[in-house]
Design a protein around this motif. Structure first.
Motif, PDB file in Angstrom:
ATOM      1  N   ILE A 173      39.482  38.708  38.231  1.00  0.00           N
ATOM      2  CA  ILE A 173      38.224  37.940  38.178  1.00  0.00           C
ATOM      3  C   ILE A 173      38.540  36.453  38.014  1.00  0.00           C
ATOM      4  N   GLY A 174      39.545  36.137  37.201  1.00  0.00           N
ATOM      5  CA  GLY A 174      39.977  34.755  37.046  1.00  0.00           C
ATOM      6  C   GLY A 174      40.461  34.154  38.360  1.00  0.00           C
ATOM      7  N   VAL A 175      41.171  34.934  39.161  1.00  0.00           N
ATOM      8  CA  VAL A 175      41.616  34.459  40.475  1.00  0.00           C
ATOM      9  C   VAL A 175      40.397  34.183  41.361  1.00  0.00           C
ATOM     10  N   GLY A 176      39.414  35.061  41.309  1.00  0.00           N
ATOM     11  CA  GLY A 176      38.178  34.831  42.063  1.00  0.00           C
ATOM     12  C   GLY A 176      37.488  33.554  41.619  1.00  0.00           C
ATOM     13  N   LEU A 184      43.114  43.652  31.066  1.00  0.00           N
ATOM     14  CA  LEU A 184      43.686  42.321  31.284  1.00  0.00           C
ATOM     15  C   LEU A 184      43.945  42.048  32.758  1.00  0.00           C
ATOM     16  N   ILE A 185      44.448  43.044  33.471  1.00  0.00           N
ATOM     17  CA  ILE A 185      44.690  42.866  34.907  1.00  0.00           C
ATOM     18  C   ILE A 185      43.364  42.684  35.649  1.00  0.00           C
ATOM     19  N   GLY A 186      42.370  43.479  35.305  1.00  0.00           N
ATOM     20  CA  GLY A 186      41.055  43.325  35.927  1.00  0.00           C
ATOM     21  C   GLY A 186      40.458  41.957  35.658  1.00  0.00           C
ATOM     22  N   PHE A 187      40.546  41.493  34.421  1.00  0.00           N
ATOM     23  CA  PHE A 187      40.035  40.165  34.077  1.00  0.00           C
ATOM     24  C   PHE A 187      40.813  39.077  34.812  1.00  0.00           C
ATOM     25  N   PHE A 190      35.845  27.626  42.348  1.00  0.00           N
ATOM     26  CA  PHE A 190      35.912  26.234  41.904  1.00  0.00           C
ATOM     27  C   PHE A 190      36.810  25.365  42.798  1.00  0.00           C
ATOM     28  N   LYS A 191      37.696  25.978  43.562  1.00  0.00           N
ATOM     29  CA  LYS A 191      38.599  25.220  44.416  1.00  0.00           C
ATOM     30  C   LYS A 191      37.842  24.532  45.551  1.00  0.00           C
ATOM     31  N   GLY A 192      36.764  25.125  45.992  1.00  0.00           N
ATOM     32  CA  GLY A 192      36.037  24.572  47.119  1.00  0.00           C
ATOM     33  C   GLY A 192      36.463  25.214  48.417  1.00  0.00           C
ATOM     34  N   PRO A 193      35.897  24.765  49.515  1.00  0.00           N
ATOM     35  CA  PRO A 193      36.194  25.368  50.810  1.00  0.00           C
ATOM     36  C   PRO A 193      37.683  25.279  51.168  1.00  0.00           C
ATOM     37  N   LYS A 237      27.277  30.383  38.069  1.00  0.00           N
ATOM     38  CA  LYS A 237      27.286  31.840  37.914  1.00  0.00           C
ATOM     39  C   LYS A 237      28.690  32.347  37.601  1.00  0.00           C
ATOM     40  N   THR A 238      29.677  31.782  38.280  1.00  0.00           N
ATOM     41  CA  THR A 238      31.064  32.171  38.027  1.00  0.00           C
ATOM     42  C   THR A 238      31.468  31.822  36.605  1.00  0.00           C
ATOM     43  N   MET A 239      31.097  30.625  36.171  1.00  0.00           N
ATOM     44  CA  MET A 239      31.387  30.185  34.811  1.00  0.00           C
ATOM     45  C   MET A 239      30.756  31.154  33.804  1.00  0.00           C
ATOM     46  N   GLN A 240      29.525  31.534  34.063  1.00  0.00           N
ATOM     47  CA  GLN A 240      28.819  32.444  33.159  1.00  0.00           C
ATOM     48  C   GLN A 240      29.528  33.794  33.086  1.00  0.00           C
ATOM     49  N   GLU A 241      29.979  34.301  34.227  1.00  0.00           N
ATOM     50  CA  GLU A 241      30.640  35.613  34.241  1.00  0.00           C
ATOM     51  C   GLU A 241      31.983  35.570  33.516  1.00  0.00           C
ATOM     52  N   VAL A 242      32.748  34.520  33.726  1.00  0.00           N
ATOM     53  CA  VAL A 242      34.046  34.394  33.052  1.00  0.00           C
ATOM     54  C   VAL A 242      33.835  34.261  31.544  1.00  0.00           C
ATOM     55  N   ILE A 243      32.859  33.450  31.144  1.00  0.00           N
ATOM     56  CA  ILE A 243      32.550  33.302  29.718  1.00  0.00           C
ATOM     57  C   ILE A 243      32.078  34.633  29.142  1.00  0.00           C
ATOM     58  N   THR A 244      31.241  35.359  29.878  1.00  0.00           N
ATOM     59  CA  THR A 244      30.757  36.664  29.423  1.00  0.00           C
ATOM     60  C   THR A 244      31.923  37.608  29.143  1.00  0.00           C
TER      61      THR A 244
END
Length: 120
Positions: free
Chosen positions: A106-109, A100-103, A114-117, A72-79
């Motif tokens: 989202i990239g930090v999120g 750009l700052i907002g995006f 993807f980093k894991g727990p 889902k995260t991948m899909q949102e970033v690609i979107t």
């Protein structure tokens, strides 16, 4: 196995492709405001059908390599990436520092998804 068909790569390629169609379905009609809404809806549904034919296999294949949250995260970033290019080149809208700052946030999120727990 072909690299493009691997469970790590296939969802990315399919999600980029599906997002091209979905962005066109959702926003492409904005240049055709003179067309009746019902026609725009039908054309958009037809375009969205192609998007679904790409997105569903992306998730079906991708779940072999990624969690649902990662997909889902991948899909949102690609979107957002596809939309940014679409809005600049098709809609002729400027990307501002606020965008750009907002995006970037989202990239930090996405990084944390993807980093894991934490703590492991």
């Amino acid at each position: 196995m072909n690299l493009l068909l691997s469970p790590q790569i296939a969802p990315i390629v399919l999600l980029i492709s599906s997002n091209l169609f979905m962005t066109l379905a959702w926003y492409g009609h904005l240049k055709f405001t003179d067309k009746p809404l019902w026609i725009v809806i039908l054309v958009s549904w037809g375009i969205a059908l192609v998007e679904y034919c790409l997105a569903v296999p992306a998730n079906r294949i991708g779940i072999q390599a990624y969690s649902a949250a990662e997909l889902k995260t991948m899909q949102e970033v690609i979107t957002l990436a596809v939309f940014m290019v679409f809005s600049v080149f098709y809609l002729r809208e400027a990307i501002t520092w606020n965008h750009l700052i907002g995006f970037a946030f989202i990239g930090v999120g996405a990084f944390f998804i993807f980093k894991g727990p934490l703590g492991h």
